[in-house]
Design a protein around this motif. Structure first.
Motif, PDB file in Angstrom:
ATOM      1  N   SER A 345      57.692  52.906  35.744  1.00  0.00           N
ATOM      2  CA  SER A 345      58.494  51.907  35.027  1.00  0.00           C
ATOM      3  C   SER A 345      59.526  51.229  35.927  1.00  0.00           C
ATOM      4  CB  SER A 345      59.186  52.547  33.825  1.00  0.00           C
ATOM      5  OG  SER A 345      60.044  53.592  34.234  1.00  0.00           O
ATOM      6  N   ARG A 346      59.832  51.857  37.060  1.00  0.00           N
ATOM      7  CA  ARG A 346      60.759  51.226  38.008  1.00  0.00           C
ATOM      8  C   ARG A 346      60.045  50.238  38.935  1.00  0.00           C
ATOM      9  NH1 ARG A 346      61.983  56.493  37.923  1.00  0.00           N
ATOM     10  NH2 ARG A 346      61.100  56.913  39.985  1.00  0.00           N
ATOM     11  N   GLY A 347      58.726  50.137  38.743  1.00  0.00           N
ATOM     12  CA  GLY A 347      57.951  49.252  39.593  1.00  0.00           C
ATOM     13  C   GLY A 347      57.588  49.851  40.927  1.00  0.00           C
ATOM     14  N   HIS A 348      57.772  51.165  41.076  1.00  0.00           N
ATOM     15  CA  HIS A 348      57.550  51.840  42.355  1.00  0.00           C
ATOM     16  C   HIS A 348      56.206  52.582  42.354  1.00  0.00           C
ATOM     17  CE1 HIS A 348      62.212  52.147  42.815  1.00  0.00           C
ATOM     18  NE2 HIS A 348      61.763  50.932  43.069  1.00  0.00           N
ATOM     19  N   ARG A 349      55.503  52.512  43.460  1.00  0.00           N
ATOM     20  CA  ARG A 349      54.380  53.424  43.674  1.00  0.00           C
ATOM     21  C   ARG A 349      54.953  54.835  43.816  1.00  0.00           C
ATOM     22  NH1 ARG A 349      51.978  52.427  48.768  1.00  0.00           N
ATOM     23  NH2 ARG A 349      50.162  53.651  48.107  1.00  0.00           N
ATOM     24  N   PHE A 350      54.195  55.839  43.387  1.00  0.00           N
ATOM     25  CA  PHE A 350      54.718  57.201  43.437  1.00  0.00           C
ATOM     26  C   PHE A 350      53.712  58.212  43.978  1.00  0.00           C
ATOM     27  CE2 PHE A 350      53.077  56.283  39.179  1.00  0.00           C
ATOM     28  CZ  PHE A 350      52.161  57.315  38.974  1.00  0.00           C
ATOM     29  N   ALA A 351      52.535  57.739  44.390  1.00  0.00           N
ATOM     30  CA  ALA A 351      51.489  58.659  44.836  1.00  0.00           C
ATOM     31  C   ALA A 351      50.521  57.912  45.745  1.00  0.00           C
ATOM     32  CB  ALA A 351      50.732  59.222  43.629  1.00  0.00           C
ATOM     33  N   ASN A 352      49.636  58.685  46.376  1.00  0.00           N
ATOM     34  CA  ASN A 352      48.499  58.101  47.083  1.00  0.00           C
ATOM     35  C   ASN A 352      47.554  57.557  46.015  1.00  0.00           C
ATOM     36  OD1 ASN A 352      46.085  57.546  48.350  1.00  0.00           O
ATOM     37  ND2 ASN A 352      45.918  59.504  49.391  1.00  0.00           N
ATOM     38  N   ASP A 353      47.675  56.281  45.725  1.00  0.00           N
ATOM     39  CA  ASP A 353      46.913  55.723  44.605  1.00  0.00           C
ATOM     40  C   ASP A 353      45.510  55.286  45.012  1.00  0.00           C
ATOM     41  OD1 ASP A 353      47.962  53.625  46.055  1.00  0.00           O
ATOM     42  OD2 ASP A 353      49.113  52.782  44.400  1.00  0.00           O
ATOM     43  N   SER A 354      44.956  55.968  46.022  1.00  0.00           N
ATOM     44  CA  SER A 354      43.516  55.900  46.296  1.00  0.00           C
ATOM     45  C   SER A 354      42.884  57.275  46.130  1.00  0.00           C
ATOM     46  CB  SER A 354      43.262  55.388  47.717  1.00  0.00           C
ATOM     47  OG  SER A 354      43.721  56.336  48.671  1.00  0.00           O
ATOM     48  N   THR A 419      55.648  43.723  30.411  1.00  0.00           N
ATOM     49  CA  THR A 419      55.342  45.155  30.377  1.00  0.00           C
ATOM     50  C   THR A 419      56.575  46.030  30.243  1.00  0.00           C
ATOM     51  OG1 THR A 419      55.405  45.225  32.796  1.00  0.00           O
ATOM     52  CG2 THR A 419      53.238  44.909  31.757  1.00  0.00           C
ATOM     53  N   GLY A 420      57.741  45.507  30.636  1.00  0.00           N
ATOM     54  CA  GLY A 420      58.943  46.332  30.673  1.00  0.00           C
ATOM     55  C   GLY A 420      59.150  47.022  31.995  1.00  0.00           C
ATOM     56  N   ILE A 421      58.299  46.729  32.979  1.00  0.00           N
ATOM     57  CA  ILE A 421      58.487  47.264  34.326  1.00  0.00           C
ATOM     58  C   ILE A 421      59.667  46.537  34.984  1.00  0.00           C
ATOM     59  CG2 ILE A 421      57.409  47.540  36.596  1.00  0.00           C
ATOM     60  CD1 ILE A 421      54.684  47.455  35.177  1.00  0.00           C
ATOM     61  N   ALA A 473      46.982  34.838  41.571  1.00  0.00           N
ATOM     62  CA  ALA A 473      47.265  34.773  40.134  1.00  0.00           C
ATOM     63  C   ALA A 473      45.969  34.455  39.355  1.00  0.00           C
ATOM     64  CB  ALA A 473      48.328  33.710  39.860  1.00  0.00           C
ATOM     65  N   PRO A 474      45.908  34.867  38.071  1.00  0.00           N
ATOM     66  CA  PRO A 474      46.944  35.613  37.356  1.00  0.00           C
ATOM     67  C   PRO A 474      46.982  37.080  37.770  1.00  0.00           C
ATOM     68  CG  PRO A 474      45.056  35.243  35.931  1.00  0.00           C
ATOM     69  CD  PRO A 474      44.774  34.478  37.189  1.00  0.00           C
ATOM     70  N   PHE A 475      48.107  37.697  37.450  1.00  0.00           N
ATOM     71  CA  PHE A 475      48.314  39.111  37.729  1.00  0.00           C
ATOM     72  C   PHE A 475      48.184  39.893  36.426  1.00  0.00           C
ATOM     73  CE2 PHE A 475      50.648  36.580  40.800  1.00  0.00           C
ATOM     74  CZ  PHE A 475      50.197  37.106  42.000  1.00  0.00           C
ATOM     75  N   TYR A 476      47.714  41.138  36.523  1.00  0.00           N
ATOM     76  CA  TYR A 476      47.417  41.934  35.338  1.00  0.00           C
ATOM     77  C   TYR A 476      48.075  43.315  35.439  1.00  0.00           C
ATOM     78  CZ  TYR A 476      43.557  38.543  35.028  1.00  0.00           C
ATOM     79  OH  TYR A 476      42.804  37.389  34.979  1.00  0.00           O
ATOM     80  N   ALA A 477      48.317  43.898  34.269  1.00  0.00           N
ATOM     81  CA  ALA A 477      48.801  45.282  34.207  1.00  0.00           C
ATOM     82  C   ALA A 477      48.129  45.990  33.033  1.00  0.00           C
ATOM     83  CB  ALA A 477      50.313  45.334  34.058  1.00  0.00           C
TER      84      ALA A 477
END
Length: 553
Positions: A345-354, A419-421, A473-477
């Motif tokens: 929610s802070r917009g931060h990556r937090f892990a190895n997202d692969s 999104t609220g991010i 663009a466009p960007f998605y979540a």
């Protein structure tokens, strides 16, 4: 006591564990009955990748792959993190190798090494190997060999790619190119050559029918019969009928094997054992923890061999209104495709997202100071390039996203607003990630550093397979969900013969468990694909050998 029917062995559940026990028992001369509550045969393992992880085997040796038990044991020891039973952990490799040789040489299953597929944690963990430890079934011609039975065996409802492309073919296409996946898929579908878990289930059913095993779907075991402390049979009923007249008393002269899977469809159990609230699942509707309910009668209680954060629980998404098997369903996300990141929610990556295990473990991180899940909720954020090149099932590259699963905006800041991010956090994270795409080095979380994850989701046409900028663009979540796939945190404690152990520490005579119904006491904390299926095969095999050769009537 009167019985409606009698067998030497009764297997409750028809996944890889139940069918492996049935095959072993029948091969050793026992009469065997397999019961399954669902109307189709194969269990959760039929919906899986079908991979087996036994470590080094005669099959890898025949392929000229240099490996040894010492390295494989070091790998297992590291992953166990001290949670495994030492004796069971040390016996896993030798016992698995023996089971694989039995099922290939004696039963005749056509297994093959998955070439060029490394261990999960290669090369980061000592003892990991670049290839040779994963096995799969060769394409199995179900319709040609099974006739009408082919329609009674599960294939994946999530797309033909899960049941009609081998891992060998997928890995080769990823790394070397060549045949297009669609061409490969069409070839197998037209011939009904099943692969992955569906192929393994079909091959095992075929071998079981050849040996006289009776397989009975749509039959729920509602109770165990106990005589002087020993399990002597089961009480079963037609699961498609509410009539009490459908009840049967079935004697099991040698023993009863519980192989009913996990408890994904029991929210209270998922909350209690897996520490998940409102989790989605990708299992069949009958995975309701029946083994735990049945075994409670004889004093066996659930046992957890590792922290729930290290269970093989994925992240995924839900398509509004989609039903599979008449129930709402979720879709698995294997993260790591280029043009995408996962943020909190802070917009931060937090892990190895692969690499899904890192995402899963860190998504469940509970912060002692904030007293909350600091990385949950989480979102998959991607751009139009992602949609055009990769997309999300059931949509294919270039098709519109499945309706209702994502929100979009022409800017990342606009996406953050809907999104609220945190907008500043997302903008700075995307900018930093785009910088990593130039070098292919993730300085924060090591994305792309573990080959297993890159092979599964990377794009090898790019200079850096796990990296491409998020700019179009466009960007998605998509707001992510926690999704269970039948691999649980808790199960019944068993010994090396598959015998169930009571809360008092005693063997329950005549009662056995295997696969996801059995606690991971042999493996411990860290998961690796192929372990769930291998444990099902191993302890199904061991349990039947014990019933036929060692337990006596």
């Amino acid at each position: 006591m009167s019985w409606d029917s009698e067998y030497d062995i009764v297997c409750v559940g028809s996944g890889v564990g139940g069918l492996s026990a049935a095959l072993t028992g029948a091969q050793e001369g026992a009469s065997v009955l397999v019961l399954d509550k669902f109307h189709l045969i194969g269990g959760v393992s039929a919906l899986s990748s079908g991979q087996l992880w036994p470590g080094p085997t005669h099959l890898s040796k025949a392929e000229g792959i240099d490996d040894n038990d010492s390295d494989a044991q070091a790998y297992i020891n590291h992953l166990s993190q001290g949670f495994a039973d030492p004796d069971l952990r040390k016996s896993y490799l030798a016992q698995s190798r023996g089971a694989i040789q039995y099922f290939t040489d004696t039963i005749g299953l056509q297994l093959q090494v998955i070439k060029d597929l490394p261990d999960y944690y290669y090369p980061a963990v000592k003892g990991s190997a670049p290839q040779g430890r994963f096995l799969e079934i060769k394409p199995f011609p179900a319709r040609r060999l099974l006739g009408d039975w082919a329609g009674k065996i599960l294939t994946s409802p999530y797309g033909d790619g899960f049941s009609y492309v081998t891992a060998n073919e997928f890995v080769s296409m990823q790394l070397k190119g060549g045949e297009h996946v669609g061409t490969c898929l069409q070839r197998h579908v037209e011939a009904d050559e099943r692969t992955s878990g569906a192929g393994l289930a079909a091959a095992q059913v075929y071998a079981a029918l050849q040996r006289g095993v009776k397989i009975q779907p749509s039959t729920e075991v509602v109770d165990l019969v106990v005589d002087e402390g020993r399990i002597t049979g089961v009480i079963a009923r037609d699961s498609s009928s509410s009539s009490s007249s459908s009840t049967q008393r079935i004697r099991a002269r040698r023993g009863v094997l519980l192989a009913t899977g996990g408890y994904d469809l029991q929210p209270d159990m998922v909350r209690s054992f897996d520490s998940l609230i409102n989790a989605g699942n990708m299992t069949i509707p009958t995975i309701t923890g029946d083994h735990l309910t049945l075994a409670a009668k004889v004093g066996a209680v659930p046992y957890s061999a590792h922290p729930s954060a290290l269970t093989a629980i994925f992240v995924g998404y839900q398509i509004p209104g989609e039903l599979i098997y008449g129930k709402p369903t979720w879709r698995l996300l294997l993260p790591g495709a280029p043009h995408s990141i996962i943020v909190n929610s802070r917009g931060h990556r937090f892990a190895n997202d692969s690499f899904y295990p890192d995402v899963s473990a860190k998504a469940g991180r509970y912060d002692g100071q904030e007293q909350g899940l600091v990385n949950w909720p989480a979102w998959l954020v991607f751009d139009q390039d992602f949609v055009e090149k990769y997309n999300l099932l059931p949509a294919y590259p270039g098709q519109p996203l499945p309706q209702g699963i994502a929100v979009s905006s022409d800017t990342l800041r606009g996406l953050a607003e809907v999104t609220g991010i945190d907008a500043d956090g997302l903008a700075s994270t995307a900018e930093r990630f785009n910088g990593f795409c130039k070098t292919g080095v993730d300085e924060d979380f090591g994305r792309g550093s573990l080959p297993w994850g890159t092979i599964l989701t990377g794009d090898y046409s790019l200079p850096h397979p796990s990296f491409a900028k998020i700019v179009k663009a466009p960007f998605y979540a998509i707001k992510l969900h926690r999704v269970t796939v039948g691999v649980p945190t808790a199960g019944l404690p068993i010994n090396g013969d598959g015998s169930v152990i009571s809360a008092a520490g005693h063997v329950v005579p005549g009662l056995y468990a295997t696969g996801n119904s059995a606690a991971y006491r042999d493996w411990g904390a860290g998961y690796n694909s192929g372990v769930a299926n291998m444990r099902g095969m191993l302890y199904g095999y061991k349990a039947s050998l014990h019933m036929v050769r060692g337990a006596g009537p």
